[in-house]
Design an enzyme around this catalytic site. Structure first.
Site, PDB file in Angstrom:
ATOM      1  N   GLU A   1     133.856  92.065 151.691  1.00  0.00           N
ATOM      2  CA  GLU A   1     134.608  91.933 150.696  1.00  0.00           C
ATOM      3  C   GLU A   1     135.625  93.105 150.283  1.00  0.00           C
ATOM      4  OE1 GLU A   1     132.306  90.765 147.272  1.00  0.00           O
ATOM      5  OE2 GLU A   1     133.804  90.737 145.710  1.00  0.00           O
TER       6      GLU A   1
ATOM      7  N   ASN B   1     127.883  93.264 145.691  1.00  0.00           N
ATOM      8  CA  ASN B   1     127.740  91.914 145.604  1.00  0.00           C
ATOM      9  C   ASN B   1     126.493  91.537 146.557  1.00  0.00           C
ATOM     10  OD1 ASN B   1     129.356  91.790 143.383  1.00  0.00           O
ATOM     11  ND2 ASN B   1     131.065  91.457 144.429  1.00  0.00           N
TER      12      ASN B   1
ATOM     13  N   LYS C   1     124.642  97.198 141.363  1.00  0.00           N
ATOM     14  CA  LYS C   1     125.761  96.657 140.641  1.00  0.00           C
ATOM     15  C   LYS C   1     124.961  95.650 139.687  1.00  0.00           C
ATOM     16  CE  LYS C   1     129.923  93.476 140.706  1.00  0.00           C
ATOM     17  NZ  LYS C   1     131.329  93.065 141.464  1.00  0.00           N
TER      18      LYS C   1
ATOM     19  N   GLU D   1     130.244  91.060 136.696  1.00  0.00           N
ATOM     20  CA  GLU D   1     130.661  89.902 137.365  1.00  0.00           C
ATOM     21  C   GLU D   1     129.624  89.108 137.891  1.00  0.00           C
ATOM     22  OE1 GLU D   1     133.554  92.014 140.113  1.00  0.00           O
ATOM     23  OE2 GLU D   1     135.012  92.094 138.870  1.00  0.00           O
TER      24      GLU D   1
ATOM     25  N   ARG E   1     139.471  95.086 127.882  1.00  0.00           N
ATOM     26  CA  ARG E   1     138.384  95.441 129.092  1.00  0.00           C
ATOM     27  C   ARG E   1     138.350  96.740 129.272  1.00  0.00           C
ATOM     28  NH1 ARG E   1     138.855  92.750 135.044  1.00  0.00           N
ATOM     29  NH2 ARG E   1     138.232  94.450 135.936  1.00  0.00           N
TER      30      ARG E   1
ATOM     31  N   LYS F   1     134.215 104.027 138.201  1.00  0.00           N
ATOM     32  CA  LYS F   1     135.489 104.010 138.907  1.00  0.00           C
ATOM     33  C   LYS F   1     136.537 104.859 138.321  1.00  0.00           C
ATOM     34  CE  LYS F   1     135.089  99.009 140.433  1.00  0.00           C
ATOM     35  NZ  LYS F   1     135.699  98.067 140.787  1.00  0.00           N
TER      36      LYS F   1
ATOM     37  N   ASP G   1     140.406  98.785 137.161  1.00  0.00           N
ATOM     38  CA  ASP G   1     139.461  98.382 138.499  1.00  0.00           C
ATOM     39  C   ASP G   1     140.528  98.633 139.659  1.00  0.00           C
ATOM     40  OD1 ASP G   1     138.206  97.270 140.551  1.00  0.00           O
ATOM     41  OD2 ASP G   1     138.701  95.053 140.026  1.00  0.00           O
TER      42      ASP G   1
ATOM     43  N   GLU H   1     133.890 106.982 141.560  1.00  0.00           N
ATOM     44  CA  GLU H   1     134.158 105.888 142.803  1.00  0.00           C
ATOM     45  C   GLU H   1     135.470 105.761 143.049  1.00  0.00           C
ATOM     46  OE1 GLU H   1     131.825 102.620 142.345  1.00  0.00           O
ATOM     47  OE2 GLU H   1     133.287 101.113 143.290  1.00  0.00           O
TER      48      GLU H   1
ATOM     49  N   GLU I   1     142.647  97.320 148.089  1.00  0.00           N
ATOM     50  CA  GLU I   1     142.566  95.828 147.368  1.00  0.00           C
ATOM     51  C   GLU I   1     144.141  95.650 146.740  1.00  0.00           C
ATOM     52  OE1 GLU I   1     139.149  95.357 145.158  1.00  0.00           O
ATOM     53  OE2 GLU I   1     140.179  93.454 144.346  1.00  0.00           O
TER      54      GLU I   1
ATOM     55  N   TRP J   1     139.565  87.319 132.920  1.00  0.00           N
ATOM     56  CA  TRP J   1     139.180  88.624 133.499  1.00  0.00           C
ATOM     57  C   TRP J   1     139.477  89.735 132.615  1.00  0.00           C
ATOM     58  CZ3 TRP J   1     136.075  88.363 137.326  1.00  0.00           C
ATOM     59  CH2 TRP J   1     136.130  87.344 138.347  1.00  0.00           C
TER      60      TRP J   1
HETATM   61  C1  GCV Z   1     132.418  94.037 144.786  1.00  0.00           C
HETATM   62  C2  GCV Z   1     136.809  94.102 141.690  1.00  0.00           C
HETATM   63  C3  GCV Z   1     136.869  93.565 143.290  1.00  0.00           C
HETATM   64  C4  GCV Z   1     135.513  92.795 143.591  1.00  0.00           C
HETATM   65  C5  GCV Z   1     134.508  93.855 143.757  1.00  0.00           C
HETATM   66  C6  GCV Z   1     134.471  94.546 142.131  1.00  0.00           C
HETATM   67  C7  GCV Z   1     133.433  95.684 141.880  1.00  0.00           C
HETATM   68  O1  GCV Z   1     136.720  93.160 140.867  1.00  0.00           O
HETATM   69  O2  GCV Z   1     137.837  92.399 143.256  1.00  0.00           O
HETATM   70  O3  GCV Z   1     135.864  92.133 144.716  1.00  0.00           O
HETATM   71  O4  GCV Z   1     133.288  93.251 144.013  1.00  0.00           O
HETATM   72  O5  GCV Z   1     135.519  95.134 141.839  1.00  0.00           O
HETATM   73  O6  GCV Z   1     133.805  96.770 142.195  1.00  0.00           O
HETATM   74  O7  GCV Z   1     132.280  95.280 142.011  1.00  0.00           O
END
Ligand code: GCV
Length: 616
Positions: A117, A160, A238, A242, A292, A316, A321, A343, A349, A480
C-alpha cells in the site's frame, strides 16, 4: 538478487554471510571488509560492555581505535567509524553517542499478496501470493542498511491488515521467527500489525476490550507468539480508522482498547504501538463545522495519563495525512503524561511517488523545531522500500531513509544540509562541484515540488486514491473531510478561533503564530486562513499572482534540474533510473502547472500580471 545500486557505504548492497548471528560479529565482519580500502593501517578493537546497550564510544590513541558499547552499540559505532572514514572526516580522539529515541521504527505497509500500500519501489520484500516469500540476501541487505543508520524496529506488514496477513501471529509463526532471526544480528527487532477483531476469527464472539474472554485470548496469543519470537518488539494497531475494527464498536474509548492489548504484551516486554490516525472518513462535504484535522486531538488528548506504560501513541507529523506541507500535529504537544511516537512517511504518497525528487529533511527540521521538549519518545516512518532493483525505487529516495535514521538517532545532529551532503559524499564520491549540484538539488527539491503542486498548504488537490498528479476538485465533494472550498473570490478554511477553532488546539505561542496572518508562514497561510485572491502577501504580490508564479517557477526548476542531472557523473545503473524519473517529473510538473493555473484563472478571471500562457 544482488543490488547493483550504490548506497551510503560502498559495500551495503553486498551479501553478509548467513552464519553471523550477533551484532558484534557483524561489526567485525564490516570492519574487516571495509578497512582495507578505507584505512588499511588502522587497527580497530571492539570492547563489549555488558552494562551498555545501544550507546557507544569511539576512542582513538596511538595504537588504533577502540569501539566500546553493548553489542548493538558496537555495531552502530563500527558503522559510524566507517562512515567517518569514507566521508574523509577527521576522527576526534574520543567520541560517545547515545540514541535520543529508544524505538526507531520502519513501518512497512506490505500486504500478504505482495502488493505494498503506497509502495513505489516494487513489490514486497517479504510476501508474495498470500504467503511469505523472500530473498534472505535482500533481507540481510535491508538489516544492514537499517543498522548502519541506527534503525532498530521493522514492522513487516500493513496496518490495514488484509486477509490472510492476520495469520502472521497465528499460522505463520515459524516463518515469522525465521525472518526475525535474519534481522537479529543487525540489532533489528520485528514488529507486526494486528487486526483488532482477531479473536473473533477464533470463536470469541466479540472484540470488546473489556470482555474477559477477549483479554484471555490475547494473553494466550501473546504467550504463543513470544515463545516463537522472544524479542518481538510488539504490535502495531490501526483501530477505528478508515473502516478498521476497533473499540468504538463496543462503546469503549482508545485507552480501554489499547490497554487491553498492552496488558497481554506486558509480561513479555512487548510494546503496543497504537496509531492516532482516527477521523470521520464519511463526512458530508456540505458540513462546514466538522474539521478533520481536529479529530486526533479530540479523540486522544482527554485520555492523557490513562494509557499503560507500554503503550505508545503513534501520531502522524501533521494533523491531516502526510500532505506536502502541514503544521505539527497539536496532539504531539498536548499529552505530557503519555508515551508518544511521531510517524513520518518516507513513502512519497503525496510527495511524488519516488518519481519526483523530494528530500524530506526540511520538513523534519521544521516539525522538530515546533515540538520543543515533549513526551515524544519514539519515531516511526512508513517505509519507502520494495523489491525493485534499487531498494528505494529512485536512487535519491535513499537520502530519506538515510536521513531518517540519523534523525531518529538524534534530531539535534540531523540538519538538512549535513544529511544531504554526507549522503551524497558517501554514495557518489563526486568532485566538489558535482557534489554541490546534487546537494543543492536535494535541498531545493521540497520547495520546488510544493511550488508546482497544491498552493500554500491548501492540501488535497491530487488525483483521488492514486495521489499523483493534479485534480483540484478531486476530493472536494467526497467524504474524506478534505476540502479547499475555492470559489470565484477566495479559497481556504478559516481554522482560527473565528472559524473552525483548530488553531486553539495549540499552545499559545503556536496558536498566535498561526492565527495571525502576518506571522503565519506563507507556506501555511491557506492551511489556516480563508483568503481572497486579491489578498496582498507580505512581499506585495496578490495571492493569485503568488499562485501563478509558484506554478511557473516550480516547473522551471524541474526543467533546470533535468539539465543539471544530465551532466552529473552518475554511475550507469543510477543514471538510467534518475533520468527516466526526472522526465516523468517534468511531465507531472507541467500538468500541475497548467491544470492549477487554469483552475484558478477560470474561477477568478484574474490575468497573470506577467502575461504568461494560462490555458482557458
Ligand atoms: C495504510 C492514508 C493512506 C492510506 C493509509 C492511511 C493510514 O489514508 O492513503 O493508504 O493506509 O493513510 O495511514 O492508515
Amino acid at each position: 538478487m544482488r543490488d547493483q545500486h550504490l548506497y551510503w557505504l560502498p559495500f551495503l548492497a553486498q551479501d553478509v554471510p548467513a552464519e553471523l548471528t550477533d551484532p558484534i560479529q557483524v561489526a567485525r565482519f564490516e570492519l574487516d571488509l571495509a578497512l582495507p580500502q578505507l584505512a588499511p593501517e588502522l587497527q580497530v578493537y571492539l570492547a563489549p560492555d555488558a552494562d551498555a546497550d545501544e550507546g557507544f564510544s569511539i576512542l582513538r590513541n596511538d595504537n588504533g581505535v577502540t569501539i566500546s558499547g553493548g553489542p548493538r552499540g558496537i555495531l552502530y559505532g563500527a558503522y559510524k567509524l566507517l562512515m567517518a572514514l569514507a566521508a574523509g572526516e577527521s576522527l576526534p580522539r574520543s567520541h560517545s553517542q547515545q540514541p535520543k529515541y529508544a524505538l526507531r521504527m520502519i513501518n512497512c505497509w506490505d500486504n500478504a499478496d505482495g502488493d505494498i500500500e503506497r509502495g513505489y519501489s516494487g513489490r514486497s520484500l517479504f510476501f508474495e501470493s498470500g504467503r511469505f516469500d523472500y530473498d534472505p540476501i535482500r533481507l540481510r541487505q535491508l538489516g544492514r542498511l537499517m543498522a548502519s543508520v541506527g534503525l532498530n524496529v521493522l514492522c513487516i506488514n500493513n496496518v490495514n491488515v488484509r486477509n490472510p496477513a492476520h495469520r502472521l501471529i497465528e499460522d505463520w509463526l515459524p516463518e515469522l521467527a525465521d525472518v526475525a532471526a535474519i534481522f537479529r544480528p543487525f540489532g533489528v527487532k520485528l514488529m507486526v500489525s494486528i487486526d483488532y477483531s482477531q479473536p473473533m476469527r477464533h470463536g470469541v464472539t466479540t472484540a470488546d476490550p473489556l470482555d474477559p474472554q477477549v483479554q484471555a485470548w490475547w494473553n494466550r496469543q501473546c504467550e504463543v507468539v513470544y515463545q516463537a519470537i522472544p524479542d518481538l518488539a510488539g504490535f502495531l494497531v490501526k483501530a477505528d480508522s478508515e473502516h478498521r475494527p476497533g473499540p468504538f464498536t463496543y462503546g469503549r474509548n482508545h485507552a480501554e482498547g489499547a490497554n487491553m492489548l498492552a496488558r497481554a504484551l506486558k509480561p513479555h516486554g512487548g510494546k503496543l504501538i497504537w496509531r492516532c490516525f482516527v477521523y470521520n472518513c464519511q463526512q458530508d462535504w456540505r458540513d462546514a463545522v466538522t474539521d478533520r484535522p481536529m479529530a486526533a486531538y479530540q479523540h486522544y488528548v482527554y485520555l492523557d495519563g490513562q494509557f499503560d506504560d507500554n503503550v505508545i501513541l503513534q501520531v502522524k507529523n501533521g494533523p491531516f495525512d502526510f500532505q506536502v506541507r502541514e503544521p505539527v500535529s497539536p496532539t504531539l504537544l498536548a499529552m505530557p503524561k503519555t508515551n508518544l511516537a511521531i510517524e513520518w512517511q518516507l513513502a512519497q504518497e503525496y510527495t511524488g511517488h519516488q518519481i519526483d525528487i523530494y528530500a524530506m529533511m526540511g520538513m523534519w527540521q521544521e516539525v522538530m523545531a515546533d515540538l520543543g521538549s515533549n513526551t515524544v519518545m519514539a519515531m516511526a516512518a512508513v517505509s519507502n522500500l520494495g523489491n525493485d532493483d534499487c531498494i528505494t525505487g529512485h536512487p535519491f529516495a535513499a537520502v530519506n531513509l538515510f536521513g531518517y535514521g540519523l534523525l531518529a538517532w538524534n534530531p539535534d545532529e540531523a540538519d538538512p544540509e549535513s544529511i544531504a551532503r554526507t549522503w551524497a559524499k558517501l554514495t557518489y564520491r563526486f568532485g566538489q562541484a558535482d557534489e554541490d549540484t546534487l546537494v543543492n538539488l536535494l535541498l531545493e527539491s521540497r520547495g520546488a515540488y510544493e511550488k508546482y503542486t497544491a498552493p500554500l498548504g491548501i492540501c488535497w488537490m491530487v488525483v483521488p486514491h492514486e495521489h499523483y498528479g493534479p485534480s483540484p476538485d478531486g476530493y472536494e465533494y467526497q467524504a474524506w473531510g478534505t476540502y479547499h472550498r475555492a470559489n470565484r473570490d477566495a479559497i481556504g478554511i478559516d481554522r482560527t478561533a473565528s472559524g473552525t477553532g483548530y488553531a486553539e488546539q495549540y499552545p499559545a505561542a503556536l496558536r498566535d503564530r498561526y492565527s495571525n496572518l502576518s506571522t503565519c508562514p506563507d507556506e501555511l497561510k491557506l492551511w489556516f486562513h480563508r483568503l481572497r485572491y486579491d489578498y496582498v502577501m507580505p512581499d506585495g504580490r496578490t495571492l493569485i499572482q503568488r499562485i501563478y508564479d509558484d506554478k511557473f517557477e516550480g516547473y522551471a526548476w524541474v526543467e533546470e534540474a533535468e539539465q543539471k542531472l544530465s551532466s552529473l557523473p552518475l554511475p550507469e545503473a543510477d543514471r538510467k533510473l534518475v533520468m527516466d524519473r526526472i522526465a516523468r517529473q517534468k511531465r507531472n510538473a507541467r500538468e500541475w502547472r497548467d491544470v492549477l493555473n487554469t483552475f484558478f484563472y477560470r474561477l477568478s478571471g484574474v490575468e497573470d500580471a506577467r502575461g504568461r500562457k494560462i490555458y482557458d
